[in-house]
Design an enzyme around this catalytic site. Sequence first.
Site, short mmCIF file in Angstrom:
data_model
loop_
_atom_site.label_atom_id
_atom_site.label_comp_id
_atom_site.label_asym_id
_atom_site.label_seq_id
_atom_site.Cartn_x
_atom_site.Cartn_y
_atom_site.Cartn_z
N ASP A 1 0.98 -1.07 0.06
CA ASP A 1 0.21 -0.34 -0.28
C ASP A 1 1.06 0.85 0.18
O ASP A 1 2.02 1.31 0.09
CB ASP A 1 -1.00 -0.28 1.34
N TRP B 1 -2.60 3.46 -5.85
CA TRP B 1 -3.80 4.12 -6.42
C TRP B 1 -4.28 4.46 -7.66
O TRP B 1 -4.35 5.66 -7.84
CB TRP B 1 -4.53 4.68 -4.72
N GLY B 2 -3.58 4.41 -8.37
CA GLY B 2 -2.98 4.75 -9.55
C GLY B 2 -2.00 6.28 -9.22
O GLY B 2 -1.89 7.35 -10.93
N ASP C 1 0.68 8.58 -10.16
CA ASP C 1 1.50 8.92 -11.13
C ASP C 1 2.27 7.87 -12.32
O ASP C 1 2.68 6.96 -12.66
CB ASP C 1 3.17 9.31 -10.13
N ASP D 1 -9.18 3.77 -4.39
CA ASP D 1 -9.94 2.02 -3.77
C ASP D 1 -12.23 2.74 -4.13
O ASP D 1 -12.18 3.40 -4.98
CB ASP D 1 -10.83 2.30 -2.58
#
Length: 658
Positions: free
Chosen positions: A164, A210-211, A213, A231
């Site tokens: 994470d 979480w995408g 960059d 999320d």
Amino acid sequence: MYPISTFKQKALLVCSILSSAGSATDPLHTRLDNGLALTPPLGWNSYNHYSCSPNESIIHSNAQALVDLGLQARGYHFVTVDCGWTLPNRTESGLLTWNPARFPNGFPALGQFIHSLGLGFGVYSDAGIQMCMTGEPAQGGSLFHEQQDAETFASWGADLLKYDDCFSEAATGYPDTDYSPVVSPAPRYKNMSSAILSTNRPIVFQICDWGVDFPSAWAPQLGNSWRVTNDIIPAWRTIPRILNQVVPQTSFAGPGQWLDLDMLEVGNDVFTTPEEQTHFSLWAIIKSPLVVGAALKDSLTSIKTASLDILMNQDVIGYNQDSLGVAASFRRRWTAEGYEVWAGPLSGGRTVVAVVNLNNVARQLTVDLPDVGLQHAGSLKDIWNGMTASNITTSYTAQVGAHGTILLELGNVTAAGEYMNPQISGNRAIFTQIYGLTSSLNYTAKIALPTTSDPFSLSVGTSTYTVSAGITALDIPISLNATQNNTLTVVSPVSPTSLWVSAPPVTFYPSTAFTAIGDAIHITCHTNLCIPVGSKIGDLSPTGSASLSITSTSSGAKFVDVYFANNDIALATSWEYGTNTRNLTIAVNDVVTRIEVPLSGKSSELFSPGKGWEDTGIFGVLVDGWKAGSNAVVVGNHGGAGGYQTYAADFVGMGVYL
Ligand SMILES: *[C@@H]1O[C@H](CO)[C@@H](O)[C@H](O)[C@H]1NC(C)=O
Ligand SMILES: *[C@@H]1O[C@H](CO)[C@@H](O)[C@H](O)[C@H]1NC(C)=O
Ligand SMILES: *[C@@H]1O[C@H](CO)[C@@H](O)[C@H](O)[C@H]1NC(C)=O
Ligand SMILES: *[C@@H]1O[C@H](CO)[C@@H](O)[C@H](O)[C@H]1NC(C)=O
Ligand SMILES: *[C@@H]1O[C@H](CO)[C@@H](O)[C@H](O)[C@H]1NC(C)=O
């Protein structure tokens, strides 16, 4: 910048539609080759149901249920304990350790239990100084402890690590989440990737930033999957939102490296059955890891049969695990009508197609096979309707629930544009169900003929052609309307064997040819961006538009490829009602067509020259209102702000099938 004339191209019916998906020519960067996840990993994870409060009995009962319910036999393999497993502090020797109140027998024993069931053991950590656990005592993360933690996980028998990205941004004092870090997350993920490799234990590495960059550009070198969005949330609107973000990225997936659309909500009593079918179908065909996030069984609850049936569907799992490993891509959206089509190739020459009903009403929907590159399917399986069919030409219509999906497997297919077996009646050969992408006088028909020793004459409509002896194909111009149901009658003493129809040429009109009106402005883009124009028109809004007069030789609805740019990822608003789509309207002689475009960005929203706002996407749409002669074409955001975004996507240009 291209002058209009050099960008004319002749295309087959479907080229423009296929190119609106992530281009198949994206260079694939160097990829991590750890021999793992050659098909997307399948499994179970504690987070979606138990949040950051897993414990030993929860993991035991769900792992056991994975076996008992038959999910393991369908391929669900990894059991991952998400956040909440640790003690806040490391041990005296600096190691991460489990919370003994929650896991009295410890993590090595948990791993042994999971392995004893023939399942894989998934662990969780974080590329920051703490793990993601708001409201709980702070739990240390793996940042600066990568080697030590990788060795710990390997020594416990871990087979997968979900990694994470909370508390990771040094420049801003390590906040819980930072969607705009000053430096890329990539080097932190690289450190853990290298540490895992150095243990020599095969451990699937799942990147979860979480995408941020645009990890599709760097994560394939480091991990086996990477989250492409924030999320998933327990609300239907999360599904189209995630799909809109995935649109420009599907070509980055491949064996060993997958786009992670996040863990499944199937079975969590969040969605209706049709919504769960949509969620599962799209995640499967886009080749996301399929990670069950429901309570399969614990002391309080167990999964409902309807949800279990979805997770168990062998065909759908088969599409996910298909040996070709090609993610389905976005093909076409009908904005006003509220539905869209995704499709992708499968092994054995098959194609999988999903028709997603975005409206909250059950209805019939029709998919035109040319929209997915096909004309005919010898066999068809309609998965959720539980039906099969054979000999499907041009179109298929079926019932679909509110927010549901028609999921189709097509076999024994022929390419779009090819028509065989005309009905013969005397000297007339009648081809029916001819698909018209656009209304135009400028299609080309190639009529295949058997060899003859004498010349003969052949006519189509009011035109007559002399066919010389020995000629086996005749190319003639024909006109078609934008429907699935055109008919072509060939009058000839010699019956044609087949017909090939090619779409009219597409004429490209760059944004530079348009006049910016009101608040709209021309914007020069960085080198090699805003392809193929090099610039775009921005600030399209109710008070800013772009206009051009376009001449057509015929009237009707014309297919238009809209070249646009939208990189409104809107990460922070994804928890609520924020949208990542943008509106755009195309008015032709005051007849307005509204489109809602997905993201187009294929580069970092933080660090790339154009921040993803200069990466061109192509959205194909049928636009009505054209007349023979000159047409007033206005691109803007007509009606914007009235429930839609005020600002439109940026406009790069349009290709019109005249
Ligand atoms: C954890 O570490 C912090 C800071 O080093 C310390 O204040 C705290 O007492 C420790 N907690 C436990 C339970 O040892
Ligand atoms: C684990 O969680 C379940 C469900 O929340 C609860 O019933 C059980 O007491 C917990 N067990 C432990 C050891 O905390
Ligand atoms: C990666 O690891 C190296 C070596 O331990 C360290 O010097 C560097 O700071 C780490 N990079 C990041 C971004 O954590
Ligand atoms: C495939 O379709 C063609 C007609 O389109 C048919 O002749 C042939 O038998 C079919 N093959 C299979 C394997 O179904
Ligand atoms: C397939 O359907 C077409 C009409 O669409 C019909 O002419 C043809 O005979 C059918 N072929 C088979 C094999 O059933």
